[in-house]
Design an enzyme around this catalytic site. Sequence first.
Site, mmCIF file in Angstrom:
data_model
loop_
_atom_site.group_PDB
_atom_site.id
_atom_site.type_symbol
_atom_site.label_atom_id
_atom_site.label_comp_id
_atom_site.label_asym_id
_atom_site.label_seq_id
_atom_site.Cartn_x
_atom_site.Cartn_y
_atom_site.Cartn_z
ATOM 1 C CG LEU A 120 60.969 82.488 -25.241
ATOM 2 C CD1 LEU A 120 61.090 82.759 -23.853
ATOM 3 C CD2 LEU A 120 62.024 81.350 -25.652
ATOM 4 C CG ASP A 121 57.200 76.591 -25.919
ATOM 5 O OD1 ASP A 121 57.620 77.067 -24.560
ATOM 6 O OD2 ASP A 121 57.622 75.346 -26.106
ATOM 7 N N GLY A 122 54.686 78.612 -24.529
ATOM 8 C CA GLY A 122 54.080 78.709 -23.190
ATOM 9 C C GLY A 122 54.998 78.104 -22.114
ATOM 10 C CG HIS A 162 61.595 75.059 -23.235
ATOM 11 N ND1 HIS A 162 60.604 74.213 -22.606
ATOM 12 C CD2 HIS A 162 62.451 75.124 -22.024
ATOM 13 C CE1 HIS A 162 60.801 73.839 -21.207
ATOM 14 N NE2 HIS A 162 62.085 74.437 -20.982
#
Length: 141
Positions: free
Chosen positions: A18-20, A23
């Site tokens: 995941l990103d920040g 997602h």
Amino acid sequence: MDANATVVTPIRVRGYHLDGYGHVNNARYLEFLEEGRWDYFDRHPDLAEVVRRERLGFVVVNLNLDYRRPAVAGDDLEVVTSIAEIGTRRMRIRQRIRHAVSGRAVADADLTFLLMDFSTQRAVTIEGEVRDRLAALVVAS
């Protein structure tokens, strides 16, 4: 066409994907696609063997990736991989990442490969046994 011409590879989205924003990070989709391609060749060992025996390899020269919707931790995805087209020196693989349950598209990709002769480091014509094995795997769009 080979009954196993399309390969479906399961992927479980993990927290480290995941990103920040929570997602799947865009770069991780490239890893998911690569996992699908490795699985594809693992499931077609006769093709992989003839390529290795001839000291050839498929090298990505172009990638077009369309992100359709986000995936999040815990999602079960599938990477669907098939050969879409074979040219004289290039082939195109079509991949789709979809939600396993709903089938909804997460990302679509078209990748173009050259067949490389590792001894000369040059692209070569797709012919002979390699072409025959690939041709049996082409899935019409």
